[in-house]
Write a protein that holds these residues in place. Structure first.
Motif, PDB file in Angstrom:
ATOM      1  N   UNK A 106       0.829  -1.213   0.000  1.00  0.00           N
ATOM      2  CA  UNK A 106       0.000   0.000   0.000  1.00  0.00           C
ATOM      3  C   UNK A 106       0.859   1.256   0.000  1.00  0.00           C
ATOM      4  N   UNK A 107       1.991   1.180  -0.714  1.00  0.00           N
ATOM      5  CA  UNK A 107       2.840   2.345  -0.896  1.00  0.00           C
ATOM      6  C   UNK A 107       2.555   3.017  -2.235  1.00  0.00           C
ATOM      7  N   UNK A 108       1.703   2.431  -3.037  1.00  0.00           N
ATOM      8  CA  UNK A 108       1.301   2.998  -4.324  1.00  0.00           C
ATOM      9  C   UNK A 108      -0.152   2.587  -4.574  1.00  0.00           C
ATOM     10  N   UNK A 109      -0.944   3.432  -5.244  1.00  0.00           N
ATOM     11  CA  UNK A 109      -2.365   3.157  -5.433  1.00  0.00           C
ATOM     12  C   UNK A 109      -2.685   2.160  -6.547  1.00  0.00           C
ATOM     13  N   UNK A 113       1.419   2.920 -10.973  1.00  0.00           N
ATOM     14  CA  UNK A 113       2.040   3.915 -10.087  1.00  0.00           C
ATOM     15  C   UNK A 113       3.266   3.330  -9.390  1.00  0.00           C
ATOM     16  N   UNK A 114       3.158   2.069  -8.964  1.00  0.00           N
ATOM     17  CA  UNK A 114       4.291   1.405  -8.319  1.00  0.00           C
ATOM     18  C   UNK A 114       5.448   1.254  -9.302  1.00  0.00           C
ATOM     19  N   UNK A 115       5.139   0.882 -10.538  1.00  0.00           N
ATOM     20  CA  UNK A 115       6.172   0.730 -11.567  1.00  0.00           C
ATOM     21  C   UNK A 115       6.870   2.057 -11.839  1.00  0.00           C
ATOM     22  N   UNK A 116       6.103   3.139 -11.806  1.00  0.00           N
ATOM     23  CA  UNK A 116       6.674   4.461 -12.037  1.00  0.00           C
ATOM     24  C   UNK A 116       7.627   4.840 -10.912  1.00  0.00           C
ATOM     25  N   UNK A 117       7.251   4.543  -9.676  1.00  0.00           N
ATOM     26  CA  UNK A 117       8.124   4.824  -8.539  1.00  0.00           C
ATOM     27  C   UNK A 117       9.440   4.074  -8.681  1.00  0.00           C
ATOM     28  N   UNK A 121      13.614   5.477  -9.644  1.00  0.00           N
ATOM     29  CA  UNK A 121      14.651   5.285  -8.638  1.00  0.00           C
ATOM     30  C   UNK A 121      14.240   5.641  -7.234  1.00  0.00           C
ATOM     31  N   UNK A 122      12.953   5.583  -6.939  1.00  0.00           N
ATOM     32  CA  UNK A 122      12.454   5.956  -5.616  1.00  0.00           C
ATOM     33  C   UNK A 122      12.354   4.772  -4.653  1.00  0.00           C
ATOM     34  N   UNK A 123      12.675   3.574  -5.132  1.00  0.00           N
ATOM     35  CA  UNK A 123      12.566   2.368  -4.303  1.00  0.00           C
ATOM     36  C   UNK A 123      13.951   1.794  -4.024  1.00  0.00           C
ATOM     37  N   UNK A 124      14.202   1.478  -2.766  1.00  0.00           N
ATOM     38  CA  UNK A 124      15.476   0.904  -2.356  1.00  0.00           C
ATOM     39  C   UNK A 124      15.260  -0.506  -1.807  1.00  0.00           C
ATOM     40  N   UNK A 151       8.368  11.558  -0.167  1.00  0.00           N
ATOM     41  CA  UNK A 151       7.650  12.818  -0.371  1.00  0.00           C
ATOM     42  C   UNK A 151       6.627  12.715  -1.501  1.00  0.00           C
ATOM     43  N   UNK A 152       6.658  11.596  -2.220  1.00  0.00           N
ATOM     44  CA  UNK A 152       5.733  11.388  -3.330  1.00  0.00           C
ATOM     45  C   UNK A 152       4.287  11.436  -2.825  1.00  0.00           C
ATOM     46  N   UNK A 153       3.472  12.288  -3.439  1.00  0.00           N
ATOM     47  CA  UNK A 153       2.089  12.437  -2.988  1.00  0.00           C
ATOM     48  C   UNK A 153       1.289  11.148  -3.134  1.00  0.00           C
ATOM     49  N   UNK A 154       1.598  10.358  -4.158  1.00  0.00           N
ATOM     50  CA  UNK A 154       0.897   9.084  -4.336  1.00  0.00           C
ATOM     51  C   UNK A 154       1.207   8.137  -3.184  1.00  0.00           C
ATOM     52  N   UNK A 155       2.454   8.152  -2.719  1.00  0.00           N
ATOM     53  CA  UNK A 155       2.827   7.336  -1.560  1.00  0.00           C
ATOM     54  C   UNK A 155       2.068   7.794  -0.323  1.00  0.00           C
TER      55      UNK A 155
END
Length: 210
Positions: A106-109, A113-117, A121-124, A151-155
């Protein structure tokens, strides 16, 4: 990464399949029009056995945001694994893809959106940036986000208003300061799939694939 679809297309896909796919991120597709798209969508149709199996396979394609060739590759890999039923291996692999893990936390809707994150490079994973949505997360891996990711608003919206009612038990989620981090503590289970599907029909559809 599979080609993205518009919001309207996601509604049509779900209506054609007769169920909502959480990964598409468009809830309510069947509330107003619980039938297939098109002028003949509300009429009963007799479909072939092949079409029934095709629909079941399409659920995996659209929910996980795959191309047909990608799914066939996963099927071939799963069939080479003799430790369990290949369908179970396939589902565990799909659930372990990095974009899906981010979505299931539930970190992306949605899956797109998850693929875009991931792509941005927003995922470690274990403290290192991973920009491939197909990266397979394994038990013991720790997932966090970059400063920009947190800081991503979708997150933020996804954490406040989760798309799914719960996070699978194979993940341990805890606070890391003001942010969240998660650890995969076990392999996902086929029973964790967040939509109805018939694995036997998918098995029959790919019976000849080797």
């Amino acid at each position: 990464m599979a080609k993205s679809t518009t919001g309207q297309a996601r509604f049509k896909i779900q209506r054609a399949l007769g169920l909502e796919l959480p990964g598409l991120g468009k809830a309510g597709a069947l509330e107003r029009r619980p039938y297939g798209p098109g002028v003949h969508g509300n009429k009963r149709k007799k479909i072939s056995d092949y079409a029934v199996r095709l629909k079941e396979k399409q659920k995996l394609v659209f929910h996980y945001g795959l191309r047909e060739k990608q799914l066939v590759t996963y099927v071939k890999q799963a069939k080479r694994n003799k430790t369990r039923a290949w369908m179970d291996t396939l589902l565990i692999t799909l659930e372990s893809r990095l974009n899906n893990v981010i979505f299931r936390l539930n970190w992306a809707p949605s899956m797109p959106a998850a693929s875009q994150m991931v792509a941005h490079g927003q995922v470690l994973v274990n403290g290192k940036k991973v920009n491939k949505a197909s990266f397979v997360v394994k038990p013991g891996d720790v997932l966090t986000l970059s400063e920009k990711g947190y800081k991503n608003q979708l997150y933020k919206q996804s954490v406040e208003t989760p798309r799914l009612p719960s996070v699978p038990a194979c993940y341990n989620v805890e606070a890391s300061g003001e942010n969240l981090k998660a650890k995969m503590i076990a392999e996902p289970m086929p029973a964790d799939i967040p939509f109805e599907y018939n694995g036997q029909l998918v098995t029959e559809f790919y019976f000849k694939v080797k």
